[in-house]
Structure formats: structure tokens, C-alpha cells
Design a protein around this motif. Structure first.
Motif, PDB file in Angstrom:
ATOM      1  N   LEU A 143       0.828  -1.205   0.000  1.00 49.06           N
ATOM      2  CA  LEU A 143       0.000   0.000   0.000  1.00 49.06           C
ATOM      3  C   LEU A 143       0.865   1.259   0.000  1.00 49.06           C
ATOM      4  CD1 LEU A 143      -2.939   1.121   0.277  1.00 49.06           C
ATOM      5  CD2 LEU A 143      -2.537   1.142   2.734  1.00 49.06           C
ATOM      6  N   LEU A 144       1.883   1.275   0.835  1.00 50.25           N
ATOM      7  CA  LEU A 144       2.776   2.437   0.901  1.00 50.25           C
ATOM      8  C   LEU A 144       3.573   2.596  -0.387  1.00 50.25           C
ATOM      9  CD1 LEU A 144       3.874   1.941   4.581  1.00 50.25           C
ATOM     10  CD2 LEU A 144       2.762   4.004   3.691  1.00 50.25           C
ATOM     11  N   ALA A 145       4.009   1.497  -0.984  1.00 53.49           N
ATOM     12  CA  ALA A 145       4.751   1.563  -2.249  1.00 53.49           C
ATOM     13  C   ALA A 145       3.879   2.184  -3.332  1.00 53.49           C
ATOM     14  CB  ALA A 145       5.223   0.172  -2.665  1.00 53.49           C
ATOM     15  N   LYS A 192       7.659   1.625  -7.740  1.00 55.00           N
ATOM     16  CA  LYS A 192       7.377   0.413  -8.515  1.00 55.00           C
ATOM     17  C   LYS A 192       8.239  -0.768  -8.073  1.00 55.00           C
ATOM     18  CE  LYS A 192       4.116   0.756 -11.504  1.00 55.00           C
ATOM     19  NZ  LYS A 192       2.873   0.060 -11.169  1.00 55.00           N
ATOM     20  N   LYS A 193       9.527  -0.538  -7.855  1.00 55.27           N
ATOM     21  CA  LYS A 193      10.409  -1.627  -7.426  1.00 55.27           C
ATOM     22  C   LYS A 193       9.920  -2.198  -6.091  1.00 55.27           C
ATOM     23  CE  LYS A 193      15.134  -2.726  -6.173  1.00 55.27           C
ATOM     24  NZ  LYS A 193      16.352  -2.217  -5.620  1.00 55.27           N
ATOM     25  N   GLU A 194       9.567  -1.315  -5.158  1.00 56.90           N
ATOM     26  CA  GLU A 194       9.085  -1.741  -3.847  1.00 56.90           C
ATOM     27  C   GLU A 194       7.740  -2.452  -3.969  1.00 56.90           C
ATOM     28  OE1 GLU A 194      10.218   1.277  -4.629  1.00 56.90           O
ATOM     29  OE2 GLU A 194      12.031   1.460  -3.425  1.00 56.90           O
ATOM     30  N   GLU A 195       6.893  -1.958  -4.881  1.00 60.43           N
ATOM     31  CA  GLU A 195       5.600  -2.600  -5.122  1.00 60.43           C
ATOM     32  C   GLU A 195       5.813  -4.027  -5.625  1.00 60.43           C
ATOM     33  OE1 GLU A 195       1.704  -2.085  -8.017  1.00 60.43           O
ATOM     34  OE2 GLU A 195       2.975  -0.324  -7.680  1.00 60.43           O
ATOM     35  N   GLY A 196       6.722  -4.174  -6.572  1.00 60.22           N
ATOM     36  CA  GLY A 196       7.017  -5.508  -7.088  1.00 60.22           C
ATOM     37  C   GLY A 196       7.549  -6.423  -6.000  1.00 60.22           C
ATOM     38  N   GLY A 197       8.466  -5.897  -5.192  1.00 61.68           N
ATOM     39  CA  GLY A 197       9.019  -6.695  -4.102  1.00 61.68           C
ATOM     40  C   GLY A 197       7.952  -7.152  -3.125  1.00 61.68           C
ATOM     41  N   ALA A 198       7.026  -6.257  -2.802  1.00 62.63           N
ATOM     42  CA  ALA A 198       5.941  -6.611  -1.881  1.00 62.63           C
ATOM     43  C   ALA A 198       5.086  -7.726  -2.473  1.00 62.63           C
ATOM     44  CB  ALA A 198       5.098  -5.384  -1.553  1.00 62.63           C
ATOM     45  N   HIS A 199       4.792  -7.633  -3.767  1.00 59.60           N
ATOM     46  CA  HIS A 199       4.021  -8.705  -4.414  1.00 59.60           C
ATOM     47  C   HIS A 199       4.776 -10.031  -4.345  1.00 59.60           C
ATOM     48  CE1 HIS A 199       0.426  -6.834  -5.985  1.00 59.60           C
ATOM     49  NE2 HIS A 199       1.135  -5.820  -6.448  1.00 59.60           N
ATOM     50  N   GLY A 200       6.082 -10.002  -4.584  1.00 58.16           N
ATOM     51  CA  GLY A 200       6.878 -11.225  -4.501  1.00 58.16           C
ATOM     52  C   GLY A 200       6.841 -11.839  -3.111  1.00 58.16           C
ATOM     53  N   ILE A 246      -0.069 -17.243  -6.838  1.00 54.06           N
ATOM     54  CA  ILE A 246       0.120 -17.050  -8.276  1.00 54.06           C
ATOM     55  C   ILE A 246      -0.225 -15.626  -8.688  1.00 54.06           C
ATOM     56  CG2 ILE A 246      -0.807 -17.691 -10.549  1.00 54.06           C
ATOM     57  CD1 ILE A 246      -0.992 -20.607  -9.398  1.00 54.06           C
ATOM     58  N   THR A 247      -1.318 -15.104  -8.166  1.00 51.77           N
ATOM     59  CA  THR A 247      -1.732 -13.729  -8.497  1.00 51.77           C
ATOM     60  C   THR A 247      -0.625 -12.732  -8.128  1.00 51.77           C
ATOM     61  OG1 THR A 247      -4.067 -14.278  -8.194  1.00 51.77           O
ATOM     62  CG2 THR A 247      -3.456 -11.933  -8.031  1.00 51.77           C
ATOM     63  N   HIS A 248      -0.056 -12.886  -6.956  1.00 49.23           N
ATOM     64  CA  HIS A 248       1.004 -11.966  -6.521  1.00 49.23           C
ATOM     65  C   HIS A 248       2.292 -12.188  -7.309  1.00 49.23           C
ATOM     66  CE1 HIS A 248      -0.939  -9.689  -3.381  1.00 49.23           C
ATOM     67  NE2 HIS A 248      -1.506 -10.806  -2.952  1.00 49.23           N
ATOM     68  N   TYR A 249       2.627 -13.435  -7.577  1.00 52.50           N
ATOM     69  CA  TYR A 249       3.830 -13.703  -8.378  1.00 52.50           C
ATOM     70  C   TYR A 249       3.691 -13.138  -9.791  1.00 52.50           C
ATOM     71  CZ  TYR A 249       5.908 -16.909  -4.919  1.00 52.50           C
ATOM     72  OH  TYR A 249       6.483 -17.468  -3.798  1.00 52.50           O
ATOM     73  N   GLU A 250       2.505 -13.258 -10.376  1.00 52.47           N
ATOM     74  CA  GLU A 250       2.283 -12.709 -11.719  1.00 52.47           C
ATOM     75  C   GLU A 250       2.433 -11.190 -11.710  1.00 52.47           C
ATOM     76  OE1 GLU A 250      -1.569 -14.315 -12.727  1.00 52.47           O
ATOM     77  OE2 GLU A 250      -0.670 -16.053 -13.745  1.00 52.47           O
ATOM     78  N   ARG A 251       1.884 -10.558 -10.695  1.00 51.17           N
ATOM     79  CA  ARG A 251       1.999  -9.091 -10.598  1.00 51.17           C
ATOM     80  C   ARG A 251       3.466  -8.698 -10.396  1.00 51.17           C
ATOM     81  NH1 ARG A 251       1.396  -4.807 -12.625  1.00 51.17           N
ATOM     82  NH2 ARG A 251       1.079  -2.991 -11.334  1.00 51.17           N
ATOM     83  N   TYR A 252       4.177  -9.456  -9.572  1.00 53.55           N
ATOM     84  CA  TYR A 252       5.609  -9.221  -9.374  1.00 53.55           C
ATOM     85  C   TYR A 252       6.338  -9.300 -10.708  1.00 53.55           C
ATOM     86  CZ  TYR A 252      10.455 -10.510  -8.382  1.00 53.55           C
ATOM     87  OH  TYR A 252      11.820 -10.590  -8.382  1.00 53.55           O
ATOM     88  N   LEU A 253       6.067 -10.341 -11.462  1.00 55.53           N
ATOM     89  CA  LEU A 253       6.726 -10.534 -12.749  1.00 55.53           C
ATOM     90  C   LEU A 253       6.398  -9.403 -13.724  1.00 55.53           C
ATOM     91  CD1 LEU A 253       8.536 -12.355 -14.428  1.00 55.53           C
ATOM     92  CD2 LEU A 253       6.501 -13.667 -15.081  1.00 55.53           C
ATOM     93  N   GLU A 254       5.135  -8.992 -13.769  1.00 61.04           N
ATOM     94  CA  GLU A 254       4.739  -7.873 -14.638  1.00 61.04           C
ATOM     95  C   GLU A 254       5.525  -6.603 -14.304  1.00 61.04           C
ATOM     96  OE1 GLU A 254       0.542  -7.286 -14.073  1.00 61.04           O
ATOM     97  OE2 GLU A 254       0.036  -9.278 -14.846  1.00 61.04           O
ATOM     98  N   ILE A 255       5.643  -6.324 -13.035  1.00 58.78           N
ATOM     99  CA  ILE A 255       6.340  -5.110 -12.605  1.00 58.78           C
ATOM    100  C   ILE A 255       7.832  -5.223 -12.942  1.00 58.78           C
ATOM    101  CG2 ILE A 255       7.072  -3.760 -10.583  1.00 58.78           C
ATOM    102  CD1 ILE A 255       4.234  -4.368  -9.427  1.00 58.78           C
ATOM    103  N   GLU A 256       8.420  -6.354 -12.667  1.00 57.30           N
ATOM    104  CA  GLU A 256       9.854  -6.536 -12.969  1.00 57.30           C
ATOM    105  C   GLU A 256      10.113  -6.355 -14.459  1.00 57.30           C
ATOM    106  OE1 GLU A 256      12.595  -7.035 -10.794  1.00 57.30           O
ATOM    107  OE2 GLU A 256      11.038  -6.315  -9.445  1.00 57.30           O
ATOM    108  N   ILE A 257       9.255  -6.909 -15.288  1.00 54.78           N
ATOM    109  CA  ILE A 257       9.415  -6.759 -16.748  1.00 54.78           C
ATOM    110  C   ILE A 257       9.250  -5.296 -17.145  1.00 54.78           C
ATOM    111  CG2 ILE A 257       8.361  -7.298 -18.983  1.00 54.78           C
ATOM    112  CD1 ILE A 257       7.810 -10.136 -17.793  1.00 54.78           C
ATOM    113  N   SER A 258       8.262  -4.620 -16.549  1.00 56.00           N
ATOM    114  CA  SER A 258       8.050  -3.205 -16.873  1.00 56.00           C
ATOM    115  C   SER A 258       9.244  -2.345 -16.463  1.00 56.00           C
ATOM    116  CB  SER A 258       6.776  -2.678 -16.211  1.00 56.00           C
ATOM    117  OG  SER A 258       6.962  -2.431 -14.826  1.00 56.00           O
ATOM    118  N   LEU A 259      10.006  -2.795 -15.473  1.00 58.41           N
ATOM    119  CA  LEU A 259      11.203  -2.074 -15.017  1.00 58.41           C
ATOM    120  C   LEU A 259      12.442  -2.468 -15.812  1.00 58.41           C
ATOM    121  CD1 LEU A 259      10.657  -2.231 -11.140  1.00 58.41           C
ATOM    122  CD2 LEU A 259      10.343  -0.251 -12.635  1.00 58.41           C
TER     123      LEU A 259
END
Length: 177
Positions: A128-130, A136-144, A160-173
Motif C-alpha cells: 500500500l505504501l509503495a 514500482k520496485k518496492e511494489e514488485g518486491g511486496a508482491h513477490g 500465483i496472483t502476486h507472483y504474476e503481478r511481481y513478474l509484470e512489474i519486474e518486466i516493466s522495469l
């Protein structure tokens, strides 16, 4: 666990404040060189000095780093105590990024203890804080981390939902690893 090192410009600081800054930097150097046990002692001392000097950001930094050192030594309850002190101070001074980092570190520590619900609560707050500060990096880390906690609980779909979101963010970065 995440590190948050505040290295401000202190060239014009009075000598007593400069000593505090030097103590903090020397203690952090011990941590960064993986000398965790002496780092904890030095960081606790530097936190006290920073508190006395009214340097709350430095005090919080010390408690956060000491918490990480305790974590690396497997001293999880001590890590929690230090991260809670860090969290209290960063909330007091309105440091949202520091608050997110402290919640993430608490989440990691509770995860290591197998206290997954507490880990999830802290990682959700970190997320939430990220989002609030645009980290974005912190948001991805939190999802992971949330994915890992839900996986540990056997809640595969949430993981799976959180890992997918983590992966999306990492790719976007632009991270490909």
C-alpha cells in the motif's frame, strides 16, 4: 530484507552532530562488511547517540540496520524489536518510504518465523505504501513477498496472483533475471 541507508549532506553540521553521523556511518560499514554481531552493538550505540542529538532519521536508520543484522544472525525476535523501533520513528517523522521498508523487513522476519498471517499483514502495508509513493520496485518486491507467504500457507491462487503481478512489474522495469 531491505536496507535503507540515509546519507545526508553534513558538511555544515556542528562537530557533535558530525560525530553522530560518523558513528552511524561506521556502524553501517560494519553491517555492509557482514560483521553483523559487532554491527548490532555499534548500531544500537549510534541509535542512542542519534536520539540524543535529535536526529530521528539517523536513529531510525540505525534500528533498521540493526534489525537486518539480527535477521542475518537468525536472532528474529531481536530483529522484530529493532524493526518495530524503526517503524515507530519513521511513522513519527512521516517517512513513508522508510515506513514501507520497515513493514517489509517485519514481514520478512515474520515469514522466517513461520508467522505467515503477520508476514502478510506487513507486506500488504508495504504494498500500500509503495503504491502511495509510486515505488514500482518496492511494489514488485511486496508482491513477490506476498506470493511467498501465500505459497507457504498453501493458498496457491493468491500466491500465483502476486507472483504474476511481481513478474509484470519486474518486466516493466526492464529486469530480465
Amino acid at each position: 530484507p531491505s536496507s535503507r541507508v540515509v546519507r545526508g549532506d553534513v558538511e555544515d553540521a556542528p562537530e557533535s552532530l558530525q560525530r553522530v553521523v560518523d558513528d552511524v556511518q561506521n556502524a553501517v560499514a560494519l553491517y555492509e562488511s557482514h560483521q553483523f554481531a559487532p554491527a548490532i552493538v555499534a548500531l544500537d550505540h549510534a541509535a542512542h547517540s542519534a536520539h540524543t542529538a535529535g536526529m530521528l532519521n539517523r536513529e531510525a536508520e540505525c534500528y533498521g540496520q540493526a534489525g537486518l543484522a539480527c535477521y542475518h544472525l537468525g536472532r528474529y525476535q531481536e530483529a522484530i524489536d529493532h524493526h518495530e523501533k524503526d517503524l515507530s520513528i519513521v511513522k513519527e517523522i512521516g517517512d513513508k518510504e522508510g515506513e514501507g521498508t520497515a513493514h517489509g523487513n517485519l514481514g520478512d522476519t515474520y515469514q522466517s518465523l513461520g508467522e505467515y498471517q503477520k508476514a502478510i499483514a506487513h507486506h500488504e502495508r508495504c504494498l500500500l505504501l509503495a503504491k502511495e509513493i509510486g515505488g514500482k520496485k518496492e511494489e514488485g518486491g511486496a508482491h513477490g513477498h506476498l506470493g511467498a507467504a501465500y505459497q507457504s500457507l498453501g493458498e496457491s491462487q493468491k500466491a500465483i496472483t502476486h507472483y504474476e503481478r511481481y513478474l509484470e512489474i519486474e518486466i516493466s522495469l526492464g529486469n530480465k533475471a
